[in-house]
Design an enzyme around this catalytic site. Structure first.
Site, short mmCIF file in Angstrom:
data_model
loop_
_atom_site.label_atom_id
_atom_site.label_comp_id
_atom_site.label_asym_id
_atom_site.label_seq_id
_atom_site.Cartn_x
_atom_site.Cartn_y
_atom_site.Cartn_z
N GLU A 160 27.73 44.87 27.63
CA GLU A 160 27.78 46.20 27.03
C GLU A 160 26.34 46.68 26.79
OE1 GLU A 160 30.77 46.65 24.10
OE2 GLU A 160 30.01 48.56 23.36
N ARG A 161 26.01 47.85 27.31
CA ARG A 161 24.66 48.41 27.20
C ARG A 161 23.60 47.47 27.78
NH1 ARG A 161 27.09 53.20 26.28
NH2 ARG A 161 28.43 53.06 24.45
N ASN A 203 31.24 43.13 19.92
CA ASN A 203 32.64 43.47 20.18
C ASN A 203 33.24 42.23 20.82
OD1 ASN A 203 32.47 46.14 19.22
ND2 ASN A 203 31.64 46.83 21.18
N LYS A 284 31.04 41.82 13.46
CA LYS A 284 31.22 43.28 13.41
C LYS A 284 32.66 43.50 12.97
CE LYS A 284 31.30 47.37 16.48
NZ LYS A 284 30.87 47.91 17.79
N GLU A 288 34.21 50.86 14.59
CA GLU A 288 34.54 51.25 15.96
C GLU A 288 35.77 50.53 16.48
OE1 GLU A 288 30.76 50.74 18.07
OE2 GLU A 288 30.22 52.78 17.46
N ASP A 366 22.33 55.32 14.78
CA ASP A 366 22.53 54.38 15.88
C ASP A 366 21.38 54.41 16.87
OD1 ASP A 366 23.79 52.51 17.41
OD2 ASP A 366 25.22 53.89 18.33
N GLU A 388 18.13 45.23 12.38
CA GLU A 388 18.61 45.16 13.77
C GLU A 388 17.82 46.18 14.59
OE1 GLU A 388 22.90 44.81 14.41
OE2 GLU A 388 22.71 46.08 16.21
N GLU A 394 19.36 51.52 25.16
CA GLU A 394 20.65 52.22 25.27
C GLU A 394 20.51 53.74 25.30
OE1 GLU A 394 23.41 51.18 22.19
OE2 GLU A 394 24.79 52.80 22.71
N GLU A 512 10.50 61.13 22.99
CA GLU A 512 11.00 61.91 21.86
C GLU A 512 10.86 63.41 22.14
OE1 GLU A 512 8.80 61.63 18.14
OE2 GLU A 512 10.61 62.16 17.02
O1 GCW Z 1 25.24 51.81 19.76
C1 GCW Z 1 26.61 51.59 19.72
C2 GCW Z 1 26.93 51.26 21.12
C3 GCW Z 1 28.08 50.34 21.28
C4 GCW Z 1 27.83 49.15 20.38
C5 GCW Z 1 27.77 49.62 18.95
C6 GCW Z 1 27.42 48.49 18.01
C7 GCW Z 1 28.38 46.89 20.83
O2 GCW Z 1 27.11 52.44 21.83
O3 GCW Z 1 28.14 49.97 22.63
O4 GCW Z 1 28.81 48.16 20.54
O5 GCW Z 1 26.77 50.57 18.80
O6 GCW Z 1 26.23 48.34 17.74
O7 GCW Z 1 28.29 47.80 17.55
#
Ligand code: GCW
Length: 682
Positions: A160-161, A203, A284, A288, A366, A388, A394, A512
């Protein structure tokens, strides 16, 4: 091949200076451990390989006292003193720290533990590879014990990402049989003093916990252990009800249910039987769509402590993510995802077990191109915290754009939250210094893949290198970090160093400027790809990354007086600064305030004109990356030169797409012309 990226910055390119000078570098290495899987043994091998590669000189490695001539001795300080006797003065070392002394005939590289000794060996090699022969004698200690990476690898091998190919750990639901790349990754991480890797996606999937996969985790740990890198895993909160093959299948995952407690204790025991030094769990929950304790009306602390208690006998830690939010409704003016983390966690301060660390993304939303420091760092003084950061880009160009991130991270690490009207830098909160916590540190989302560059592009590796350096010392300097990395990666030619330094330092401001300035966030596709411009997608979604743009006004009102109240989550001095437009820095204006496009900035231009100007300026800077890179043609190898040139040409073009998408969007919606006449139909 020299061009292969697998060695990252551990290339040990041949020294261009005079022939090997034994008065500078001894010919004999003494690595005070005979076990081939020990970090000290590995350190001896690394020194041997490095010195051979840099100077063309083969050294002998001994594993016990050896004294006839000068040596490079690497080992733990205890082992050293038992073999060679007491040092004249004992350096102050904490866990993972080391003592490096090159002032005498012999070089001493002594760790507080084996891992520290290996770090010292990499430090010495880094000096040699940069042709730095200055005699030094110093102790180096980490600012924080938690220096982890997170890898968002799925068991099917996708990431993922991730922008560098498939997983080095997983394929087809299981751990891969050939873990060579895992060991190579551990080597790279050890050189930047990372001490643990969470190998699977936050996830998470319950099937990681089958007996076969637990055995596979044991193999990953075995591959990484010689480098002092421990393995951690992400957990799926509802695993007890997930019918995991080989485990009991319960009807509840309520964290207070005795059967559930038992289930996790049992699984934890199974894991430690295969991975006796497992670092811990990353969780987590209730975010989401992920299940969590709130599903049973239990608190997040009760959820975190469930795992903490299972890990406690083994010394493991729970990294519990603060990225918890519910979807929000844009039609309600006061709704704001940014306020949720403090609302969830502040009332729980003091209720987390000692081996729980709350892992907090640097900003409240995020990983955006600019965010204010998360106010949660100021709100849970009786709780361990870690920051974090995201190495994988991403929202920030997905490795197709050069964006050197430490200057962005520094805006948060160096931010003073003024808790109790006292200096309270985020970096001192996460190291535990500010609130007297013993546990804390950093987690970097890296997402390396099978690609030979690890991250998908050669230049993006500077972010991984610097992440490790900052995890060790969050006050480290972005310029000196990138310059060390350039010397190690591309050699010592001053024009190469100057060119890549300049591009790197200009890259985040440029990104930016062409992707959303004034604290508007990255105006990318919010719904799915997080790539490329899509200013329209910011509105009418449940994710709350809104800009609230209409034909007259723009920006999120996060004030207490008239908005979502987010500014009130900061301590008084910081609250006052962000609450008022006059004291809010321009670069966060639209994060905190909803204003007319004609609002005057401190810089003396209007918001709308600044959008136009900065998007043009940012894209113009991106054009110069191409010519700057071309100026070093022939000074670095052709393969990396052309690979990166391709990416920079792409970035230059894509920056124009970004620029035009955004300036046209705001020109259309506001109807206000660009004073310079660049935007719209003429
Ligand atoms: O930044 C978002 C991402 C998700 C990610 C989520 C997270 C792993 O788009 O892909 O899931 O945050 O950090 O939990």
């Amino acid at each position: 091949a020299a061009e292969s990226g697998l060695n990252a910055w551990l290339r040990y390119a041949p020294y261009a200076g005079s022939v090997f000078d034994q008065s500078k570098v001894p010919l004999h290495i003494v690595a005070l451990n005979t076990s081939t899987a020990s970090p000290v043994y590995v350190a001896g091998q690394e020194l041997q390989t490095g010195i051979d590669s840099i100077f063309g000189q083969q050294c002998n490695v001994h594993h016990s006292h050896w004294g006839p001539s000068a040596t490079i001795v690497v080992g733990t300080i205890d082992e050293y003193t038992s073999v060679y006797g007491e040092l004249s003065s004992t350096p102050e070392l904490i866990e993972d720290g080391f003592w490096l002394n090159t002032t005498g005939n012999s070089v001493q590289i002594l760790g507080q533990n084996e891992r520290g000794a290996l770090y010292g060996a990499f430090e010495y090699l880094s000096m040699l590879a940069q042709a730095n022969f200055t005699p030094v004698a110093y102790a180096a200690n980490p600012a924080a014990p938690i220096r982890w990476t997170n890898e968002w690898d799925n068991l099917d091998g996708s990431i993922e990402r991730g922008f560098a190919g498939n997983s080095i750990f997983f394929a087809n639901g299981v751990i891969v049989s050939n873990l060579t790349r895992a060991a190579e990754y551990a080597r790279i991480l050890a050189s930047i003093r990372i001490n643990a890797v969470v190998v699977n996606n936050v996830n998470a999937n319950a099937s990681l916990l089958t007996p076969d996969n637990i055995a596979g985790l044991g193999r990953i740990a075995d591959a990484m252990r010689p480098y002092g890198v421990q393995v951690g895993i992400s957990l799926f909160f509802a695993s007890p009800t997930s019918a995991v093959q080989g485990q009991a299948n319960l009807t509840t995952f309520d964290p207070l249910d005795p059967g559930v407690v038992n289930w996790w204790t049992n699984v934890t025991n199974q894991i430690y039987a295969k991975v006796p030094d497992m670092a811990g769990y990353l969780v987590k929950a209730n975010s989401e769509g992920q299940p969590g304790p709130l599903t049973y009306n239990r608190t997040l602390a009760e959820g975190a402590n469930l795992f903490a208690k299972a890990l406690q006998p083994y010394g493991g830690v729970v990294m519990f993510r603060a990225f918890v939010y519910n979807l929000v409704n844009e039609s309600i003016w006061t709704q704001d995802r940014a306020v949720e983390a403090v609302q969830f966690f502040q009332p729980l301060d003091g209720q987390f077990d000692e081996n729980v660390v709350i892992q907090i993304k640097y900003g409240p939303i995020d990983f955006q191109v600019r965010e204010p420091a998360s106010p949660l760092f100021a709100n849970i003084p009786n709780t361990n915290t870690a920051i974090e950061l995201q190495v994988t880009q991403e929202y920030l160009g997905q490795q197709c754009h050069l964006v050197y991130l430490p200057p962005l991270w520094q805006t948060v690490l160096d931010f003073d939250l003024r808790v109790d009207n006292k200096t309270s830098l985020v970096r001192d909160v996460i190291t535990g210094q500010r609130f007297n916590r013993t546990l804390g540190g950093s987690a970097g989302v890296v997402n390396v893949g099978l690609n030979e560059t690890w991250l998908g592009s050669h230049l993006s590796l500077s972010n991984l290198y610097a992440y490790g350096r900052l995890a060790w010392n969050p006050a480290d300097d972005p310029t000196s970090m990138v310059q060390d990395w350039i010397r190690l990666t591309f050699g010592l030619d001053q024009s190469v160093i100057d060119a890549i330094t300049q591009m790197s330092l200009e890259s985040w401001p440029a990104y930016e400027n062409y992707s959303g300035n004034l604290g508007e966030q990255t105006l990318t596709d919010i719904l799915y790809t997080h790539y490329g411009p899509n200013p329209q997608s910011q509105e009418n979604n449940g994710y709350g990354q809104w800009t609230r743009s209409d034909h007259l006004t723009v920006g999120m009102d996060r004030t207490v007086s008239n908005g979502t109240g987010f500014s009130g989550q900061y301590p008084p001095e910081v609250f006052q600064m962000f609450e008022n437009i006059s004291t809010t820095p321009d670069n966060l204006l639209l994060w905190f305030h909803h204003v007319n496009y004609t609002q005057m900035l401190k810089s003396g231009v209007t918001v709308i004109q600044d959008f136009y100007d900065q998007h043009y300026a940012g894209a113009a800077t991106a054009q110069t990356f191409v010519s700057t890179w071309q100026s070093i043609q022939g000074l670095i190898d052709a393969e990396r030169y052309s690979d990166q040139l391709f990416r920079l040409v792409y970035q230059a073009g894509h920056s124009l797409v970004w620029r035009d998408a955004i300036v046209n969007f705001y020109n259309n919606i506001s109807g206000i012309p660009d004073e310079a006449g660049r935007v719209g139909n003429h």
